[in-house]
Design a protein around this motif. Structure first.
Motif, mmCIF file in Angstrom:
data_model
loop_
_atom_site.group_PDB
_atom_site.id
_atom_site.type_symbol
_atom_site.label_atom_id
_atom_site.label_comp_id
_atom_site.label_asym_id
_atom_site.label_seq_id
_atom_site.Cartn_x
_atom_site.Cartn_y
_atom_site.Cartn_z
ATOM 1 N N PHE A 21 -6.745 8.773 -0.324
ATOM 2 C CA PHE A 21 -7.657 7.974 0.496
ATOM 3 C C PHE A 21 -8.604 7.150 -0.380
ATOM 4 O O PHE A 21 -8.864 5.973 -0.103
ATOM 5 C CB PHE A 21 -8.463 8.884 1.439
ATOM 6 C CG PHE A 21 -7.663 9.413 2.590
ATOM 7 C CD1 PHE A 21 -7.253 8.571 3.607
ATOM 8 C CD2 PHE A 21 -7.299 10.750 2.648
ATOM 9 C CE1 PHE A 21 -6.502 9.055 4.673
ATOM 10 C CE2 PHE A 21 -6.548 11.241 3.706
ATOM 11 C CZ PHE A 21 -6.145 10.395 4.721
ATOM 12 N N GLY A 22 -9.101 7.778 -1.445
ATOM 13 C CA GLY A 22 -10.000 7.056 -2.333
ATOM 14 C C GLY A 22 -9.309 5.908 -3.032
ATOM 15 O O GLY A 22 -9.888 4.821 -3.183
ATOM 16 N N VAL A 23 -8.067 6.122 -3.455
ATOM 17 C CA VAL A 23 -7.314 5.059 -4.113
ATOM 18 C C VAL A 23 -7.083 3.893 -3.151
ATOM 19 O O VAL A 23 -7.216 2.722 -3.526
ATOM 20 C CB VAL A 23 -5.959 5.602 -4.640
ATOM 21 C CG1 VAL A 23 -5.050 4.454 -5.060
ATOM 22 C CG2 VAL A 23 -6.191 6.544 -5.811
ATOM 23 N N TYR A 24 -6.755 4.239 -1.900
ATOM 24 C CA TYR A 24 -6.475 3.163 -0.938
ATOM 25 C C TYR A 24 -7.705 2.306 -0.641
ATOM 26 O O TYR A 24 -7.642 1.079 -0.697
ATOM 27 C CB TYR A 24 -5.933 3.751 0.368
ATOM 28 C CG TYR A 24 -5.677 2.685 1.420
ATOM 29 C CD1 TYR A 24 -4.654 1.761 1.260
ATOM 30 C CD2 TYR A 24 -6.484 2.591 2.556
ATOM 31 C CE1 TYR A 24 -4.425 0.764 2.204
ATOM 32 C CE2 TYR A 24 -6.268 1.600 3.500
ATOM 33 C CZ TYR A 24 -5.238 0.695 3.327
ATOM 34 O OH TYR A 24 -5.030 -0.298 4.253
ATOM 35 N N THR A 25 -8.836 2.960 -0.333
ATOM 36 C CA THR A 25 -10.013 2.177 0.073
ATOM 37 C C THR A 25 -10.786 1.599 -1.107
ATOM 38 O O THR A 25 -11.328 0.501 -1.013
ATOM 39 C CB THR A 25 -10.975 3.041 0.918
ATOM 40 O OG1 THR A 25 -11.420 4.170 0.144
ATOM 41 C CG2 THR A 25 -10.294 3.526 2.190
ATOM 42 N N GLN A 26 -10.826 2.316 -2.241
ATOM 43 C CA GLN A 26 -11.682 1.893 -3.345
ATOM 44 C C GLN A 26 -10.944 1.134 -4.445
ATOM 45 O O GLN A 26 -11.586 0.437 -5.227
ATOM 46 C CB GLN A 26 -12.385 3.110 -3.964
ATOM 47 C CG GLN A 26 -13.148 3.957 -2.977
ATOM 48 C CD GLN A 26 -14.125 3.124 -2.138
ATOM 49 O OE1 GLN A 26 -14.016 3.065 -0.931
ATOM 50 N NE2 GLN A 26 -15.067 2.471 -2.805
ATOM 51 N N PRO A 42 0.809 -1.227 0.000
ATOM 52 C CA PRO A 42 0.000 0.000 0.000
ATOM 53 C C PRO A 42 0.837 1.271 0.000
ATOM 54 O O PRO A 42 0.488 2.254 -0.667
ATOM 55 C CB PRO A 42 -0.838 -0.119 1.272
ATOM 56 C CG PRO A 42 -0.099 -1.068 2.152
ATOM 57 C CD PRO A 42 0.584 -2.026 1.223
ATOM 58 N N ILE A 43 1.957 1.279 0.740
ATOM 59 C CA ILE A 43 2.785 2.481 0.803
ATOM 60 C C ILE A 43 3.357 2.817 -0.571
ATOM 61 O O ILE A 43 3.299 3.965 -1.034
ATOM 62 C CB ILE A 43 3.925 2.298 1.829
ATOM 63 C CG1 ILE A 43 3.359 2.258 3.253
ATOM 64 C CG2 ILE A 43 4.962 3.408 1.690
ATOM 65 C CD1 ILE A 43 4.396 1.983 4.322
ATOM 66 N N LEU A 44 3.895 1.797 -1.250
ATOM 67 C CA LEU A 44 4.523 2.058 -2.544
ATOM 68 C C LEU A 44 3.495 2.314 -3.639
ATOM 69 O O LEU A 44 3.775 3.029 -4.603
ATOM 70 C CB LEU A 44 5.445 0.891 -2.914
ATOM 71 C CG LEU A 44 6.658 0.742 -1.990
ATOM 72 C CD1 LEU A 44 7.500 -0.454 -2.386
ATOM 73 C CD2 LEU A 44 7.506 2.021 -2.003
ATOM 74 N N ALA A 45 2.316 1.735 -3.496
ATOM 75 C CA ALA A 45 1.243 2.041 -4.448
ATOM 76 C C ALA A 45 0.853 3.510 -4.335
ATOM 77 O O ALA A 45 0.693 4.216 -5.346
ATOM 78 C CB ALA A 45 0.035 1.139 -4.185
ATOM 79 N N LEU A 46 0.707 3.982 -3.107
ATOM 80 C CA LEU A 46 0.331 5.382 -2.892
ATOM 81 C C LEU A 46 1.474 6.324 -3.263
ATOM 82 O O LEU A 46 1.233 7.467 -3.680
ATOM 83 C CB LEU A 46 -0.097 5.591 -1.437
ATOM 84 C CG LEU A 46 -1.360 4.821 -1.022
ATOM 85 C CD1 LEU A 46 -1.694 5.081 0.440
ATOM 86 C CD2 LEU A 46 -2.548 5.172 -1.920
ATOM 87 N N PHE A 47 2.705 5.851 -3.125
ATOM 88 C CA PHE A 47 3.855 6.643 -3.585
ATOM 89 C C PHE A 47 3.756 6.896 -5.097
ATOM 90 O O PHE A 47 3.967 8.014 -5.574
ATOM 91 C CB PHE A 47 5.160 5.909 -3.259
ATOM 92 C CG PHE A 47 6.374 6.492 -3.933
ATOM 93 C CD1 PHE A 47 6.998 7.623 -3.431
ATOM 94 C CD2 PHE A 47 6.887 5.903 -5.093
ATOM 95 C CE1 PHE A 47 8.116 8.157 -4.059
ATOM 96 C CE2 PHE A 47 8.006 6.435 -5.723
ATOM 97 C CZ PHE A 47 8.618 7.562 -5.198
ATOM 98 N N ALA A 48 3.400 5.851 -5.843
ATOM 99 C CA ALA A 48 3.245 5.994 -7.291
ATOM 100 C C ALA A 48 2.106 6.961 -7.618
ATOM 101 O O ALA A 48 2.194 7.731 -8.582
ATOM 102 C CB ALA A 48 2.987 4.630 -7.925
ATOM 103 N N VAL A 49 1.041 6.903 -6.814
ATOM 104 C CA VAL A 49 -0.088 7.821 -7.023
ATOM 105 C C VAL A 49 0.363 9.269 -6.810
ATOM 106 O O VAL A 49 0.022 10.163 -7.593
ATOM 107 C CB VAL A 49 -1.255 7.473 -6.077
ATOM 108 C CG1 VAL A 49 -2.355 8.527 -6.163
ATOM 109 C CG2 VAL A 49 -1.828 6.095 -6.422
ATOM 110 N N MET A 50 1.132 9.509 -5.749
ATOM 111 C CA MET A 50 1.617 10.869 -5.466
ATOM 112 C C MET A 50 2.533 11.363 -6.574
ATOM 113 O O MET A 50 2.453 12.519 -6.988
ATOM 114 C CB MET A 50 2.349 10.892 -4.124
ATOM 115 C CG MET A 50 1.427 10.782 -2.917
ATOM 116 S SD MET A 50 2.269 11.103 -1.350
ATOM 117 C CE MET A 50 3.353 9.686 -1.254
#
Length: 464
Positions: A46-51, A29-37
């Motif tokens: 938040f939407g990417v993480y939960t949905q 999850p951390i690295l996925a959200l890093f790519a999103v940023m």
């Protein structure tokens, strides 16, 4: 450009930190959200993480949890009943110490083809392998390669009917079963076995010519006493559950379609097509029957059946959530606009042959993640439907897609950061420096050769 760099950095960090032992449950999850940023979508974290991430993770667990659960319970039952040890000792006695290498490879192959996990196989086989390799003056450093050939190559991805998760993941994507393209699977298995066994035999001959011997200080492993050996299950009792896994899997895949399954079209069952669940149903039924058979055949041997079952159940949780987290990661990456650019580039490498395109994408992802099941799941979650459309347009059968996908997952997955490789070396008390080269030759080189043969034959003659 920055978003593409974010995806690449994210994948590289996933590989590096997984190799360093950081849990993928945290990494994914951390690295996925890093790519999103890095893609500039900070407000959507938040939407990417939960949905997106959690939906991808949850969908994988819903689909495959029964297989992980039953597979882990089956392996634990085989271990605690003494069935795995019975098969190992029986085969070694029948083949003889002069065929030490062949005895280890075949024993591992039978156990893993029957659904026993690498970790159970490694712990069960290493003491036996150490004893017969020492007696035959074969270097200890070759033991991991022999175990890997039997456990992490053809029985995992190529042999038709194997219940390995790498062979079951493609089924719902392509509407196939575990016996997809059986002829090609057998040919691929033969190539992988021949390449791996030929390499290890060469290494044994070279070591004998140099009078290398076993190499390490040998400590005789604890063997069953005569009394304990007599109380191991008879060979037929130990083999029967494995035979049932394969045979019942095949029979159920043929019998279930004869049943009334029209109810699947109802909303209650998600308007599901039988082909999308047939393969999963067949393996679930086969594993349940095999688990029940082990319990009944070894009823008098259970010291604490409840504890055995509980350990099997708990042993399934970490593997499935590790893999599901990687699937969630893949779902996030696939949702980014930059991924379309990367995927189009990968597909363009061999736009005229979907089998080559599929193998390139899967190989890249399993090599990066260090996980055959994780990388395969990510690849098919992101591009499985696209591969199927390309194959349909080219007149290529889904069965051939399935076999190539499964075999591609078993090539670059065993790079040095692979968890199974690290665990196997730890079990054997060896290092990457001493033993990894042979693991690489039998699992990476041998698997890639088998994949090339299958793609070539499949492209010329289709699925068979």
């Amino acid at each position: 450009m920055l978003s593409i760099l974010g995806i690449v950095l994210s994948l590289l960090m996933l590989m590096y930190f997984a190799y360093r032992g950081v849990s993928v449950l945290i990494l994914a999850p951390i690295l996925a959200l890093f790519a999103v940023m890095m893609s500039g979508e900070v407000s959507q974290l938040f939407g990417v993480y939960t949905q997106v991430f959690m939906t991808g993770l949850g969908g994988y667990v819903v689909k495959y949890f029964p297989l992980f659960l039953l597979g882990a319970v089956f392996g634990k039952l085989m271990d605690d009943s003494g069935s795995a040890q019975s098969i190992a000792y029986s085969l070694v006695r029948k083949l003889g110490g002069h065929r030490a290498l062949l005895a280890v490879v075949i024993t591992c192959s039978i156990l893993t083809y029957g659904g026993v996990s690498l970790f159970v196989v490694g712990f069960a086989i290493f003491p036996i392998a150490a004893a017969i390799f020492h007696a035959a003056a074969i270097p200890k450093r070759l033991i991991p390669g022999a175990i890997a050939l039997g456990s992490l190559s053809f029985t995992m991805t190529a042999l038709p009917g194997t219940p390995a998760i790498q062979n079951t993941i493609p089924m719902p994507f392509f509407g196939t079963d575990a016996f997809a393209a059986p002829g090609l699977g057998l040919i691929g298995s033969a190539v992988m076995f021949a390449a791996g066994y030929g390499w290890l035999s060469y290494r044994v001959r070279k070591a004998k010519h140099a009078a290398e011997g076993y190499g390490d200080t040998y400590h005789a492993p604890e063997k069953p006493t005569d009394d304990e050996h007599r109380h191991l299950p008879a060979l037929w009792k130990a083999l029967l559950p494995i035979i049932l896994v394969v045979s019942c899997n095949y029979l159920l895949s043929k019998v279930i379609p004869l049943m009334d399954t029209a109810y699947l079209s109802e909303d209650k069952y998600g308007n599901t097509a039988l082909n999308s669940v047939l393969g999963l149903w067949a393996i679930i039924g086969a594993l349940v029957l095999s688990c029940v058979t082990i319990i009944i055949l070894n009823w008098s041997r259970w010291k604490n059946l409840k504890e055995t079952m509980n350990k099997g159940v708990m042993g399934s949780l970490l593997p499935i959530f590790n893999t599901a987290s990687e699937v969630g990661y893949g779902a996030v990456i696939a949702s980014l606009a930059a991924f379309a650019v990367i995927s189009n580039y990968l597909l363009s490498i061999s736009a005229g042959n979907v089998l080559i395109s599929e193998s390139i994408v899967i190989s890249m992802l399993v090599g990066t993640t260090g996980s055959a099941s994780g990388g395969l799941s990510i690849a098919l979650s992101m591009m499985g439907e696209h591969f199927l459309q390309m194959a349909d347009a080219a007149g290529i059968s889904p069965e051939l897609l399935h076999r190539v996908a499964a075999m591609a997952s078993g090539g670059l997955d065993t790079l040095p950061h692979n968890g199974a490789v690290i665990s196997l070396l730890a079990i054997c008390g060896l290092t990457h420096k001493r033993s990894y080269f042979d693991i690489f030759m039998v699992t990476v080189v041998g698997s890639v050769l088998g994949l090339i043969v299958v793609i070539s034959l499949g492209s010329l003659f289709g699925s068979f």
